[in-house]
Scaffold this active site. Structure first.
Site, PDB file in Angstrom:
ATOM      1  N   ALA A  66       0.837  -1.333  -0.018  1.00 59.03           N
ATOM      2  CA  ALA A  66       0.065  -0.166   0.208  1.00 59.03           C
ATOM      3  C   ALA A  66       0.918   1.183  -0.016  1.00 59.03           C
ATOM      4  CB  ALA A  66      -0.754   0.007   1.221  1.00 59.03           C
ATOM      5  N   GLY A 112       0.532  -5.033   1.103  1.00 62.50           N
ATOM      6  CA  GLY A 112      -0.893  -5.082   0.199  1.00 62.50           C
ATOM      7  C   GLY A 112      -0.560  -5.618  -1.237  1.00 62.50           C
ATOM      8  N   GLU A 115      -0.765  -9.202  -0.397  1.00 58.16           N
ATOM      9  CA  GLU A 115      -2.168  -9.322  -0.044  1.00 58.16           C
ATOM     10  C   GLU A 115      -3.109  -9.431  -1.290  1.00 58.16           C
ATOM     11  OE1 GLU A 115      -2.174  -6.085   2.806  1.00 58.16           O
ATOM     12  OE2 GLU A 115      -3.231  -7.489   4.302  1.00 58.16           O
ATOM     13  N   GLU A 135       4.316  -5.224   7.498  1.00 61.40           N
ATOM     14  CA  GLU A 135       3.599  -4.084   8.469  1.00 61.40           C
ATOM     15  C   GLU A 135       3.912  -3.936   9.671  1.00 61.40           C
ATOM     16  OE1 GLU A 135       2.288  -6.232   6.227  1.00 61.40           O
ATOM     17  OE2 GLU A 135       0.866  -5.188   4.914  1.00 61.40           O
TER      18      GLU A 135
HETATM   19  N1  COA Z   1       4.720   3.019  -0.737  1.00 60.25           N
HETATM   20  C1  COA Z   1       4.653   4.219  -1.112  1.00 60.25           C
HETATM   21  N2  COA Z   1       6.166   4.314  -1.927  1.00 60.25           N
HETATM   22  C2  COA Z   1       6.937   3.177  -1.954  1.00 60.25           C
HETATM   23  C3  COA Z   1       6.562   1.908  -1.488  1.00 60.25           C
HETATM   24  C4  COA Z   1       5.339   1.981  -0.846  1.00 60.25           C
HETATM   25  N3  COA Z   1       5.014   0.728  -0.474  1.00 60.25           N
HETATM   26  N4  COA Z   1       7.582   0.992  -1.994  1.00 60.25           N
HETATM   27  C5  COA Z   1       8.416   1.693  -2.703  1.00 60.25           C
HETATM   28  N5  COA Z   1       7.987   3.086  -2.779  1.00 60.25           N
HETATM   29  C6  COA Z   1       8.606   3.901  -3.593  1.00 60.25           C
HETATM   30  C7  COA Z   1       9.885   4.565  -2.955  1.00 60.25           C
HETATM   31  O1  COA Z   1       9.510   5.344  -1.904  1.00 60.25           O
HETATM   32  C8  COA Z   1      10.713   5.421  -3.872  1.00 60.25           C
HETATM   33  O2  COA Z   1      10.340   6.472  -4.396  1.00 60.25           O
HETATM   34  P1  COA Z   1      11.193   7.569  -4.528  1.00 60.25           P
HETATM   35  O3  COA Z   1      12.026   7.403  -5.449  1.00 60.25           O
HETATM   36  O4  COA Z   1      10.171   8.654  -4.873  1.00 60.25           O
HETATM   37  O5  COA Z   1      11.866   7.924  -3.206  1.00 60.25           O
HETATM   38  C9  COA Z   1      10.539   4.097  -4.977  1.00 60.25           C
HETATM   39  O6  COA Z   1       9.228   3.433  -4.804  1.00 60.25           O
HETATM   40  C10 COA Z   1      11.787   3.037  -5.249  1.00 60.25           C
HETATM   41  O7  COA Z   1      11.685   2.511  -3.860  1.00 60.25           O
HETATM   42  P2  COA Z   1      13.060   2.252  -3.325  1.00 60.25           P
HETATM   43  O8  COA Z   1      12.768   2.011  -1.859  1.00 60.25           O
HETATM   44  O9  COA Z   1      13.920   3.306  -3.516  1.00 60.25           O
HETATM   45  O10 COA Z   1      13.783   1.006  -3.815  1.00 60.25           O
HETATM   46  P3  COA Z   1      14.835  -0.037  -3.125  1.00 60.25           P
HETATM   47  O11 COA Z   1      15.056  -0.910  -4.300  1.00 60.25           O
HETATM   48  O12 COA Z   1      15.948   0.735  -2.636  1.00 60.25           O
HETATM   49  O13 COA Z   1      13.976  -0.901  -2.152  1.00 60.25           O
HETATM   50  C11 COA Z   1      12.058  -2.074  -1.246  1.00 60.25           C
HETATM   51  C12 COA Z   1      12.973  -1.821  -2.503  1.00 60.25           C
HETATM   52  C13 COA Z   1      10.612  -2.990  -1.790  1.00 60.25           C
HETATM   53  C14 COA Z   1      12.838  -3.047  -0.416  1.00 60.25           C
HETATM   54  C15 COA Z   1      11.601  -0.603  -0.581  1.00 60.25           C
HETATM   55  O14 COA Z   1      10.999   0.333  -1.421  1.00 60.25           O
HETATM   56  C16 COA Z   1      10.503  -0.990   0.531  1.00 60.25           C
HETATM   57  O15 COA Z   1      10.845  -1.488   1.763  1.00 60.25           O
HETATM   58  N6  COA Z   1       9.180  -0.825   0.115  1.00 60.25           N
HETATM   59  C17 COA Z   1       8.173  -0.665   1.154  1.00 60.25           C
HETATM   60  C18 COA Z   1       7.726  -1.941   1.434  1.00 60.25           C
HETATM   61  C19 COA Z   1       6.600  -2.023   2.435  1.00 60.25           C
HETATM   62  O16 COA Z   1       6.824  -1.968   3.579  1.00 60.25           O
HETATM   63  N7  COA Z   1       5.433  -2.433   2.266  1.00 60.25           N
HETATM   64  C20 COA Z   1       4.398  -2.648   2.897  1.00 60.25           C
HETATM   65  C21 COA Z   1       3.597  -1.159   3.038  1.00 60.25           C
HETATM   66  S1  COA Z   1       2.224  -1.470   4.155  1.00 60.25           S
END
Ligand code: COA
Length: 260
Positions: A66, A112, A115, A135
């Site tokens: 999400a 999400g 999910e 989460e």
């Molecule tokens: N919500 C909003 N934005 C998200 C996102 C999310 N769940 N997951 C990734 N993004 C965005 C990042 O903020 C980044 O945006 P920016 O370039 O404007 O800063 C872009 O997507 C790329 O992500 P980034 O984190 O730079 O890539 P990465 O390769 O370093 O890491 C992940 C990849 C998936 C490990 C990391 O993005 C992450 O942990 N995301 C969140 C996962 C999460 O907790 N999901 C559950 C949400 S309830």
């Protein structure tokens, strides 16, 4: 219909629905959730669409969750509403869709995103995929059905470990857990999904609708799955699809089902 965050390609009765927010790793913001609802509704009512494949754009992510930026400042009331509305218009909606939905997990499927993949009828994954429900590391719990659907798919102990550790598993482990049905290379992923979809598309859409309904009924605490199955079984006998399927068998030809 024009979508901001989605792309739909339909060929040979198979629709490929792609979430197109690669710069945010296809994170589900409110708008994308609304668009997905509309797209699923539209494809489900299209009698020429027999199977839907859901995937994410780019090579990195299916859906990374999400949209955290969007809900970070929500109140308790707004948080509860977010989960309720999301379940209603997307996650439950997909799970109970009449048209079979395959999740083609092409990379990260987190929060999400996992999910959503779990709400699909089954999942095929690329070998670079990573899956998890992180989460609790954000101070919240999975709110789009993750605490229910993950234990259903992998068992309670494994689900507890995944949820409480907030850690990701790779595609190999997801296969071992039964979270995904097959793991292929990223290059092969869409071809493998399309091949499976083609097989499914030859079957009776009406019978598949009742099969989905009956399987899902077994996972609802207030519904008797066996009763649902018996009723649905009987209903099938009155359908044009049943007539065509049985007649085709007896005439030693391939069935051509009238449709939804
Ligand atoms: N919500 C909003 N934005 C998200 C996102 C999310 N769940 N997951 C990734 N993004 C965005 C990042 O903020 C980044 O945006 P920016 O370039 O404007 O800063 C872009 O997507 C790329 O992500 P980034 O984190 O730079 O890539 P990465 O390769 O370093 O890491 C992940 C990849 C998936 C490990 C990391 O993005 C992450 O942990 N995301 C969140 C996962 C999460 O907790 N999901 C559950 C949400 S309830």
């Amino acid at each position: 219909m024009k979508f901001e965050n989605l792309d739909i390609q339909t060929q040979d009765r198979i629709a490929i629905l792609t979430i197109t927010r690669p710069s945010k790793l296809n994170a589900l913001n409110k708008e994308t959730i609304k668009e997905l609802h509309k797209a699923f509704e539209m494809l489900d009512s299209d009698k020429d669409v027999r199977v839907i494949i859901l995937t994410g754009s780019g090579e990195k992510a299916f859906v990374a969750g999400a949209d955290i930026a969007e809900f970070a400042k929500f109140s308790m009331k707004k948080g509860a509403r977010l989960a309720e509305k999301g379940q209603e218009i997307l996650f439950d909606f997909v799970e109970n869709l009449s048209t079979p939905v395959i999740a083609a997990i092409n990379g990260f499927a987190l929060g999400g995103g996992l999910e959503l993949a779990m709400a699909c009828h089954f999942r095929i994954s690329s070998d670079n995929a990573k899956m998890g429900l992180p989460e609790v590391s954000l101070g919240v719990i999975p709110g789009y059905g993750g605490t229910q659907r993950l234990p259903q798919l992998v068992g309670k102990g494994r689900a507890m470990e995944m949820i409480l550790s907030a850690s990701m598993i790779d595609a190999k482990k997801a296969l071992e857990y039964g979270l995904v049905n097959e793991v292929v290379t990223q290059e092969q992923l869409m071809e493998v999904c399309k091949k499976m979809a083609a097989k499914i598309s030859n079957n009776s859409p009406v019978a598949m609708r009742y099969a989905i309904k009956s399987v899902n009924a077994g996972f609802k605490y207030n519904i008797n799955g066996y009763k649902t199955e018996m009723e649905a079984f009987g209903i099938c006998f009155g359908t044009a699809d049943f007539k065509e399927g049985t007649t085709a068998f007896l005439e030693k030809r391939k069935a051509d089902f009238p449709g939804k």
